[in-house]
Motif scaffolding. Structure first.
Motif, PDB file in Angstrom:
ATOM      1  N   PRO A 100      -8.610  -2.859   9.928  1.00 59.04           N
ATOM      2  CA  PRO A 100      -7.800  -4.163  10.017  1.00 59.04           C
ATOM      3  C   PRO A 100      -8.528  -5.117   9.218  1.00 59.04           C
ATOM      4  CG  PRO A 100      -7.792  -3.068  12.036  1.00 59.04           C
ATOM      5  CD  PRO A 100      -8.734  -2.473  11.588  1.00 59.04           C
ATOM      6  N   ASP A 101     -10.007  -5.097   9.218  1.00 53.59           N
ATOM      7  CA  ASP A 101     -10.757  -6.046   8.526  1.00 53.59           C
ATOM      8  C   ASP A 101     -11.293  -5.919   7.333  1.00 53.59           C
ATOM      9  OD1 ASP A 101     -12.335  -4.274   9.542  1.00 53.59           O
ATOM     10  OD2 ASP A 101     -13.851  -5.662  10.405  1.00 53.59           O
ATOM     11  N   ASP A 102     -10.653  -4.778   6.529  1.00 50.88           N
ATOM     12  CA  ASP A 102     -10.992  -4.235   5.202  1.00 50.88           C
ATOM     13  C   ASP A 102     -10.690  -4.839   4.126  1.00 50.88           C
ATOM     14  OD1 ASP A 102     -12.766  -2.488   6.119  1.00 50.88           O
ATOM     15  OD2 ASP A 102     -11.735  -0.787   5.842  1.00 50.88           O
ATOM     16  N   ALA A 103      -9.917  -6.282   4.091  1.00 52.47           N
ATOM     17  CA  ALA A 103      -9.459  -6.740   2.732  1.00 52.47           C
ATOM     18  C   ALA A 103     -10.746  -6.985   1.914  1.00 52.47           C
ATOM     19  CB  ALA A 103      -8.867  -8.272   3.279  1.00 52.47           C
ATOM     20  N   PRO A 104     -11.958  -7.589   2.324  1.00 50.15           N
ATOM     21  CA  PRO A 104     -12.886  -7.833   1.205  1.00 50.15           C
ATOM     22  C   PRO A 104     -13.511  -6.338   0.632  1.00 50.15           C
ATOM     23  CG  PRO A 104     -13.325  -9.158   3.229  1.00 50.15           C
ATOM     24  CD  PRO A 104     -12.223  -8.122   3.497  1.00 50.15           C
ATOM     25  N   ARG A 105     -13.537  -5.412   1.480  1.00 43.65           N
ATOM     26  CA  ARG A 105     -13.892  -3.915   1.141  1.00 43.65           C
ATOM     27  C   ARG A 105     -12.883  -3.472  -0.019  1.00 43.65           C
ATOM     28  NH1 ARG A 105     -13.419   1.218   2.038  1.00 43.65           N
ATOM     29  NH2 ARG A 105     -11.865   1.093   3.598  1.00 43.65           N
ATOM     30  N   PHE A 106     -11.479  -3.596   0.233  1.00 41.23           N
ATOM     31  CA  PHE A 106     -10.664  -3.222  -0.688  1.00 41.23           C
ATOM     32  C   PHE A 106     -10.755  -3.821  -1.908  1.00 41.23           C
ATOM     33  CE2 PHE A 106      -7.969  -1.895   3.102  1.00 41.23           C
ATOM     34  CZ  PHE A 106      -7.989  -0.439   2.859  1.00 41.23           C
ATOM     35  N   PHE A 107     -11.038  -5.327  -2.031  1.00 41.81           N
ATOM     36  CA  PHE A 107     -11.282  -6.135  -3.093  1.00 41.81           C
ATOM     37  C   PHE A 107     -12.375  -5.522  -3.942  1.00 41.81           C
ATOM     38  CE2 PHE A 107     -14.107  -9.326  -4.830  1.00 41.81           C
ATOM     39  CZ  PHE A 107     -13.262  -9.664  -5.703  1.00 41.81           C
ATOM     40  N   GLU A 108     -13.473  -5.286  -3.300  1.00 44.03           N
ATOM     41  CA  GLU A 108     -14.587  -4.794  -3.850  1.00 44.03           C
ATOM     42  C   GLU A 108     -14.619  -3.350  -4.527  1.00 44.03           C
ATOM     43  OE1 GLU A 108     -17.506  -5.761  -0.661  1.00 44.03           O
ATOM     44  OE2 GLU A 108     -17.921  -7.423  -1.674  1.00 44.03           O
ATOM     45  N   GLU A 109     -13.703  -2.634  -4.001  1.00 43.38           N
ATOM     46  CA  GLU A 109     -13.382  -1.372  -4.360  1.00 43.38           C
ATOM     47  C   GLU A 109     -12.633  -1.410  -5.595  1.00 43.38           C
ATOM     48  OE1 GLU A 109     -10.352   2.323  -3.192  1.00 43.38           O
ATOM     49  OE2 GLU A 109     -11.252   1.362  -1.561  1.00 43.38           O
ATOM     50  N   GLY A 110     -11.758  -2.361  -5.857  1.00 44.53           N
ATOM     51  CA  GLY A 110     -10.974  -2.730  -6.847  1.00 44.53           C
ATOM     52  C   GLY A 110     -11.723  -3.228  -7.918  1.00 44.53           C
ATOM     53  N   ALA A 167     -14.801  -2.083 -13.129  1.00 40.01           N
ATOM     54  CA  ALA A 167     -15.888  -1.908 -13.714  1.00 40.01           C
ATOM     55  C   ALA A 167     -15.774  -0.472 -14.296  1.00 40.01           C
ATOM     56  CB  ALA A 167     -17.334  -1.818 -13.093  1.00 40.01           C
ATOM     57  N   ALA A 168     -15.373   0.738 -13.721  1.00 37.74           N
ATOM     58  CA  ALA A 168     -15.217   1.770 -14.250  1.00 37.74           C
ATOM     59  C   ALA A 168     -14.039   2.064 -15.232  1.00 37.74           C
ATOM     60  CB  ALA A 168     -15.194   2.832 -13.314  1.00 37.74           C
ATOM     61  N   ARG A 169     -13.400   0.974 -15.451  1.00 41.53           N
ATOM     62  CA  ARG A 169     -12.066   0.952 -16.379  1.00 41.53           C
ATOM     63  C   ARG A 169     -11.039   1.602 -15.859  1.00 41.53           C
ATOM     64  NH1 ARG A 169     -13.439   1.902 -22.783  1.00 41.53           N
ATOM     65  NH2 ARG A 169     -11.427   0.787 -22.712  1.00 41.53           N
ATOM     66  N   ASP A 170     -10.931   2.001 -14.570  1.00 44.11           N
ATOM     67  CA  ASP A 170      -9.846   2.626 -13.998  1.00 44.11           C
ATOM     68  C   ASP A 170      -8.714   1.554 -13.315  1.00 44.11           C
ATOM     69  OD1 ASP A 170      -8.090   4.300 -12.083  1.00 44.11           O
ATOM     70  OD2 ASP A 170      -9.783   5.458 -11.462  1.00 44.11           O
ATOM     71  N   VAL A 171      -8.127   1.177 -14.067  1.00 47.39           N
ATOM     72  CA  VAL A 171      -7.342   0.058 -13.847  1.00 47.39           C
ATOM     73  C   VAL A 171      -6.377   0.264 -12.828  1.00 47.39           C
ATOM     74  CG1 VAL A 171      -5.657  -1.967 -14.791  1.00 47.39           C
ATOM     75  CG2 VAL A 171      -7.598  -1.050 -16.105  1.00 47.39           C
ATOM     76  N   GLU A 172      -5.498   1.353 -12.862  1.00 46.15           N
ATOM     77  CA  GLU A 172      -4.521   1.732 -11.905  1.00 46.15           C
ATOM     78  C   GLU A 172      -5.225   1.859 -10.596  1.00 46.15           C
ATOM     79  OE1 GLU A 172      -1.654   1.923 -12.757  1.00 46.15           O
ATOM     80  OE2 GLU A 172      -1.696   1.773 -14.981  1.00 46.15           O
ATOM     81  N   ARG A 173      -6.256   2.313 -10.506  1.00 47.69           N
ATOM     82  CA  ARG A 173      -6.931   2.382  -9.030  1.00 47.69           C
ATOM     83  C   ARG A 173      -7.401   0.854  -8.704  1.00 47.69           C
ATOM     84  NH1 ARG A 173     -12.460   3.555  -7.133  1.00 47.69           N
ATOM     85  NH2 ARG A 173     -12.945   4.017  -9.167  1.00 47.69           N
ATOM     86  N   ALA A 174      -7.812   0.205  -9.503  1.00 43.41           N
ATOM     87  CA  ALA A 174      -8.055  -1.209  -9.014  1.00 43.41           C
ATOM     88  C   ALA A 174      -6.839  -1.870  -8.591  1.00 43.41           C
ATOM     89  CB  ALA A 174      -8.613  -1.905 -10.398  1.00 43.41           C
ATOM     90  N   ILE A 175      -5.709  -1.601  -9.170  1.00 44.29           N
ATOM     91  CA  ILE A 175      -4.355  -2.308  -8.811  1.00 44.29           C
ATOM     92  C   ILE A 175      -4.202  -1.949  -7.498  1.00 44.29           C
ATOM     93  CG2 ILE A 175      -1.794  -2.478  -9.100  1.00 44.29           C
ATOM     94  CD1 ILE A 175      -2.595  -2.614 -12.298  1.00 44.29           C
ATOM     95  N   LEU A 176      -4.303  -0.634  -7.298  1.00 44.62           N
ATOM     96  CA  LEU A 176      -3.985  -0.036  -5.809  1.00 44.62           C
ATOM     97  C   LEU A 176      -4.858  -0.703  -4.730  1.00 44.62           C
ATOM     98  CD1 LEU A 176      -2.493   1.962  -3.887  1.00 44.62           C
ATOM     99  CD2 LEU A 176      -4.142   3.589  -4.656  1.00 44.62           C
ATOM    100  N   ALA A 177      -6.280  -0.659  -5.062  1.00 42.09           N
ATOM    101  CA  ALA A 177      -7.114  -1.325  -4.125  1.00 42.09           C
ATOM    102  C   ALA A 177      -6.799  -2.863  -3.883  1.00 42.09           C
ATOM    103  CB  ALA A 177      -8.541  -1.307  -4.798  1.00 42.09           C
ATOM    104  N   PHE A 178      -6.581  -3.655  -4.824  1.00 42.03           N
ATOM    105  CA  PHE A 178      -6.307  -5.005  -4.627  1.00 42.03           C
ATOM    106  C   PHE A 178      -4.946  -5.193  -3.551  1.00 42.03           C
ATOM    107  CE2 PHE A 178      -8.293  -5.628  -8.806  1.00 42.03           C
ATOM    108  CZ  PHE A 178      -9.543  -5.878  -8.222  1.00 42.03           C
ATOM    109  N   HIS A 179      -3.921  -4.197  -3.878  1.00 43.58           N
ATOM    110  CA  HIS A 179      -2.546  -4.457  -3.064  1.00 43.58           C
ATOM    111  C   HIS A 179      -2.986  -3.847  -1.659  1.00 43.58           C
ATOM    112  CE1 HIS A 179       0.498  -5.521  -5.694  1.00 43.58           C
ATOM    113  NE2 HIS A 179       0.089  -4.753  -6.696  1.00 43.58           N
ATOM    114  N   LYS A 180      -4.079  -2.980  -1.536  1.00 42.13           N
ATOM    115  CA  LYS A 180      -4.350  -2.611  -0.400  1.00 42.13           C
ATOM    116  C   LYS A 180      -4.987  -3.682   0.523  1.00 42.13           C
ATOM    117  CE  LYS A 180      -5.314   2.465  -0.941  1.00 42.13           C
ATOM    118  NZ  LYS A 180      -6.688   3.335  -0.977  1.00 42.13           N
TER     119      LYS A 180
END
Length: 389
Positions: free
Chosen positions: A169-179, A184-197
C-alpha cells in the motif's frame, strides 16, 4: 537542508570516463568525499565498455566528449547491451544546451552534470543514480524468485513472490523510482506501467504524473505529454506541493520548445468551469514559472472579474496589455474594465458574466463540494483500477 543520502552501500565500483587527467582527479576526489574509494578511470569509451563488461563498473561518471566517441554514443552502447543496460550513467558537460538535455533524457542517462559542479550537485546526481540502480536490482531479484518458483511448478507461489515485492500500500515512491529506472534503460513501456502503478496507490503522487509526461515526451506524443503535465499541475496544487516541486516543473518547461505551461492551461479550464478561486491559485503558480507571460495575466483578469474584484481584474488586464499589446482580447477587456468600452468590445466576457448570475451554490460551499469530490475520486480510483486489472 540536509545533503542527499550517499548510496555508498550500492556503488562499490565507480568508473570515471574522461580523457582529461584533471577531470579524473576532480571526479575521483568527489567520489572519495562520498566515501567511494575504489573509483577506476578509463580514458576512452571503448576502454570503459570493456571494463563494464568485466563487471568492474556499477555506476559511470562520463564526459560528454571522448576521444573515440561522444557521451551519448557511449550511453547508447551501454543500453544496447542487456548485460550493461542497468548501469546508471551520469554525463558531465562543460556546456549544456537544450538538445543535449533532450538527448540525454531520451537515452536514459541518470543525470546531466555541468562542470564545474558542487559537492551538493554531485551527491544529488549520485542519489538519483542510486534510486535507479536499486529498483532495477529489486525487480531482477523478484523476477528471479518468481522464475524459480514457476520452474518448480508453483505458479501461484511465483505470482505471490512478485506481488509481495510490487504491491504494497505504501509503494507509490518505489513504483515511481522503478519507472525512472525503466526510463534510464530506455524501456518506456515498462516506465509507463510503473508510473500508473504508483498512481493506483496514490492518485495525488505528482512525481508519477511528471514521470508519465517524461515517458510520453520520449515516445513523441505531445498530446499525452501535455495531458500528464496538466494532471501533475492539478495534483501539485491540490496537494499543496508547488514550492517543493517547482524546480521539476521548471526543468520540464525549459525543455519544452512550445512553452506549454500546464498551470496556465489548467487555470483556463477552471475559469471555463467557473472554479474562479481555484483558477487564481493555478495562475499564480503559472506566473512563478513564466512571470512575463501575458496570457496568464489575461486569465487572472477574467477570474477576478467574475469574482467581483474589479480593481484586481483591471490591474491584471493592464499587465497583460503591457506585456503584449497585440492581443485584441486583452485590449478589449482592459478598455471595458477601465471604463471606456467600445461597442461590442467584450461581449463574450459579458455573456459569461450573465451566465455566472445563474443560481449556484455559494462560493465556499462550491469549494467544499469540489474538495469532497476530489476525496471521493482519490478513494474510488484505486478500486476501479483494481477491478479493471
Amino acid at each position: 537542508m540536509t545533503a542527499p543520502e550517499t548510496p555508498q552501500t550500492l556503488f562499490r565500483s565507480p568508473l570515471i570516463v574522461t580523457a582529461s587527467e584533471g577531470h579524473a582527479r576532480i571526479d575521483r576526489d568527489f567520489f572519495k568525499r562520498a566515501r567511494m574509494f575504489a573509483a577506476r578511470h578509463a580514458a576512452t569509451g571503448t576502454e570503459a565498455l570493456a571494463l563494464a563488461r568485466r563487471g568492474e563498473a556499477d555506476v559511470i561518471f562520463c564526459d560528454a566528449a571522448l576521444p573515440d566517441m561522444d557521451g551519448r554514443t557511449f550511453v547508447a552502447a551501454l543500453r544496447a547491451d542487456p548485460a550493461l543496460a542497468h548501469i546508471p550513467v551520469i554525463l558531465a558537460m562543460t556546456d549544456v544546451r537544450r538538445d543535449d538535455v533532450l538527448s540525454a533524457v531520451k537515452l536514459g542517462a541518470a543525470g546531466l552534470c555541468l562542470r564545474p559542479y558542487s559537492e551538493d550537485t554531485f551527491r544529488k546526481h549520485l542519489s538519483m543514480a542510486s534510486h535507479m540502480a536499486r529498483f532495477v536490482a529489486a525487480e531482477k531479484a523478484a523476477l528471479a524468485r518468481a522464475a524459480r518458483q514457476e520452474a518448480a511448478g508453483d505458479a501461484d507461489g511465483a505470482l505471490e513472490a512478485y506481488e509481495a515485492v510490487t504491491r504494497r500500500p505504501d509503494d507509490a515512491p518505489r513504483f515511481f523510482e522503478e519507472g525512472m529506472a525503466a526510463l534510464a534503460a530506455r524501456d518506456v513501456e515498462r516506465a509507463i506501467l510503473a508510473f500508473h502503478k504508483a498512481l493506483s496507490v496514490n492518485a495525488l503522487f505528482v512525481e508519477a504524473y511528471l514521470g508519465l509526461a517524461r515517458a510520453w515526451k520520449t515516445k513523441g506524443s505531445t498530446r499525452q505529454y501535455r495531458h500528464y503535465m496538466k494532471e501533475a499541475a492539478s495534483a501539485c496544487a491540490r496537494a499543496n506541493r508547488f514550492v517543493e516541486l517547482r524546480d521539476q516543473f521548471v526543468t520540464l518547461l525549459r525543455d519544452d520548445e512550445a512553452g506549454f505551461n500546464p498551470f496556465l492551461a489548467l487555470g483556463n479550464e477552471l475559469v471555463r468551469e467557473r472554479h474562479y478561486t481555484a483558477s487564481i491559485a493555478l495562475f499564480r503558480h503559472a506566473l512563478e514559472l513564466a512571470p512575463k507571460n501575458a496570457d496568464i495575466y489575461l486569465g487572472l483578469s477574467k477570474a477576478y472579474h467574475f469574482l467581483r474584484r474589479p480593481d484586481l481584474a483591471r490591474r491584471a488586464a493592464s499587465k497583460s496589455v503591457a506585456l503584449n499589446d497585440r492581443n485584441e482580447e486583452a485590449r478589449n477587456i482592459h478598455r471595458r474594465l477601465s471604463g471606456a468600452p467600445r461597442p461590442g468590445d467584450i461581449a463574450p466576457m459579458e455573456e459569461a458574466a450573465r451566465d455566472a448570475e445563474a443560481p449556484r451554490y455559494p462560493l465556499v460551499l462550491r469549494g467544499m463540494l469540489y474538495l469532497a469530490g476530489l476525496a471521493a475520486e482519490t478513494l474510488v480510483r484505486p478500486r476501479k483500477a483494481a477491478r479493471a486489472a
